[in-house]
Structures are given as structure tokens and as C-alpha cells.
Design an enzyme around this catalytic site. Structure first.
Site, PDB file in Angstrom:
ATOM      1  N   ASN A 199      17.640   4.774  23.714  1.00 31.26           N
ATOM      2  CA  ASN A 199      18.419   5.724  24.505  1.00 31.26           C
ATOM      3  C   ASN A 199      18.816   5.196  25.877  1.00 31.26           C
ATOM      4  OD1 ASN A 199      18.467   7.679  22.477  1.00 31.26           O
ATOM      5  ND2 ASN A 199      16.485   8.481  23.098  1.00 31.26           N
ATOM      6  N   ASP A 250      12.591  -3.051  26.256  1.00 28.78           N
ATOM      7  CA  ASP A 250      11.567  -3.137  25.220  1.00 28.78           C
ATOM      8  C   ASP A 250      12.253  -2.982  23.870  1.00 28.78           C
ATOM      9  OD1 ASP A 250      12.026  -0.330  26.110  1.00 28.78           O
ATOM     10  OD2 ASP A 250      10.682   0.148  24.457  1.00 28.78           O
ATOM     11  N   HIS A 278       7.152   0.578  27.260  1.00 32.79           N
ATOM     12  CA  HIS A 278       8.515   0.976  27.625  1.00 32.79           C
ATOM     13  C   HIS A 278       8.929   0.386  28.973  1.00 32.79           C
ATOM     14  CE1 HIS A 278      11.605   3.271  25.794  1.00 32.79           C
ATOM     15  NE2 HIS A 278      11.493   4.393  26.461  1.00 32.79           N
ATOM     16  N   ASN A 300      16.123   7.308  29.645  1.00 27.28           N
ATOM     17  CA  ASN A 300      17.300   7.826  28.947  1.00 27.28           C
ATOM     18  C   ASN A 300      18.480   8.083  29.873  1.00 27.28           C
ATOM     19  OD1 ASN A 300      15.516   7.744  26.849  1.00 27.28           O
ATOM     20  ND2 ASN A 300      15.421   9.947  26.536  1.00 27.28           N
TER      21      ASN A 300
END
Length: 194
Positions: free
Chosen positions: A117, A96, A22, A71
Site C-alpha cells: 500500500n 520491505d 515494515h 499507506n
């Protein structure tokens, strides 16, 4: 169009996430900062920011690593775009992407967020989806099924770690080419032939 570019590397803050899939966006931002001889510093936008020029007299790069969680990347991105008086067309998000195989890079402008998100929050905060995206393939969990969220929060496999430095360099090259030559040229170089 401005000669300043905001490049937002997406990731999660803190050592627990620093080597996860991530955080590939953070890794690419760090590579770009190294190339332009810049250091990240805290910024009131809730991001670590590094600034420099892409080559002698080249465009100004504002590299950002939001220190909110993934997010909530929109707030820092929007604050920096506003501070530097940049429209969405001068924002590049490096992310990613599980729907792209590991070691693959794809570039696009606008479109959907594909369940990401961080991108969804940036689109909402900017009030636009027409920003550039450097999508760095991290692949799906083994077997193609399973918990995607859990997969991106894990570290790269031993085999992937061997290729990771090259992937990060390629993604940084893609950002530079996007800025210098535009989206089409970057896509022609980095998208695999069909």
C-alpha cells in the site's frame, strides 16, 4: 536527468514500529544518512529529511522518512519530488518485501506494487509507476501462510537480528550502486544467480 536523487525509506513513524520488518526502509535511509554525514530534520512535507552528497562532488541525496503511516507515503514523496523538481525517474523507494526471502535484495523500475500500500500511494501521488524500487526481502510468516500484515508489523526474529545489520548495509550499497552505475549494474550485483 537531475543530479539529485530522492530516496524514500518506507516505514511507520513512532517507537512501536521502529524495529519492525515494515520499517526496513527507514533503517536503510538511516544507514545512508550516516554514510553521508547527514542528520534527519522535520520538513513541511510531513517527512524527516536528510541531505548530503554521495562522495565528494557526487550526486545530491535527499533522504526521506515519511512521518505519515506507510499507506500514506505518497503525499510526502510527491511534495519532496515537486520541491526538488524531480521526476519519477529520480525517485528511489526502499521497501520491505514479503515475497522475497529474508536477506535478499531485488531492484526494479516501475511495474505493479504487489499489494504494497505504501508503493500504491506513491504511484498515485506521483502520477507514475516508473520510479526505482529497492525491495528488501523480509520473507513470509513461518510456514509461508498466515497474516502478512501482522508479520511485517512484528520485530525481526533473533536469528534475523544477527543478519539485519548486513542486510541494511547491502540495501544501502544497492541504493548507491543504482545511483552511480544504474539499474542493470545494481541488478547484476544484487540479484541472486539463477
Amino acid at each position: 536527468m537531475s543530479n539529485t536523487w530522492l530516496v524514500v525509506g518506507l516505514g511507520n513513524p513512532g517507537p512501536d514500529y521502529s524495529h519492525t520488518r515494515h520499517n526496513i526502509g527507514f533503517m536503510v535511509a538511516e544507514e545512508l544518512a550516516s554514510r553521508i554525514g547527514a542528520s534527519f530534520k522535520s520538513n513541511k512535507s510531513r517527512a524527516l529529511v536528510a541531505e548530503g552528497r554521495l562522495g565528494m562532488g557526487g550526486p545530491k541525496l535527499v533522504l526521506a522518512k515519511p512521518q505519515t503511516f506507510m499507506n500514506l507515503s505518497g503525499g510526502p514523496t510527491s511534495a519532496l519530488a515537486k520541491f526538488y523538481d524531480l521526476g519519477a525517474d529520480n525517485v528511489i523507494a526502499v521497501q520491505d518485501e514479503i515475497d522475497i526471502p529474508f536477506n535478499t535484495i531485488k531492484l526494479k523500475i516501475g511495474g505493479g506494487e504487489g499489494g504494497h500500500n505504501g508503493l500504491r500511494d506513491i504511484s498515485k501521488a506521483l502520477g507514475a509507476k516508473e520510479y526505482l524500487r529497492v525491495r528488501v526481502g523480509v520473507g513470509r510468516p513461518p510456514g509461508g501462510q498466515g497474516d502478512a500484515a501482522g508479520h511485517v508489523l512484528k520485530v525481526f526474529s533473533t536469528a534475523e537480528k544477527k543478519e539485519l545489520p548486513f542486510l541494511i548495509q547491502d540495501a544501502a550499497d544497492a541504493v548507491e550502486l543504482l545511483i552511480s552505475d544504474g539499474l542493470l549494474a545494481a541488478q547484476q550485483k544484487f540479484h541472486p544467480a539463477k
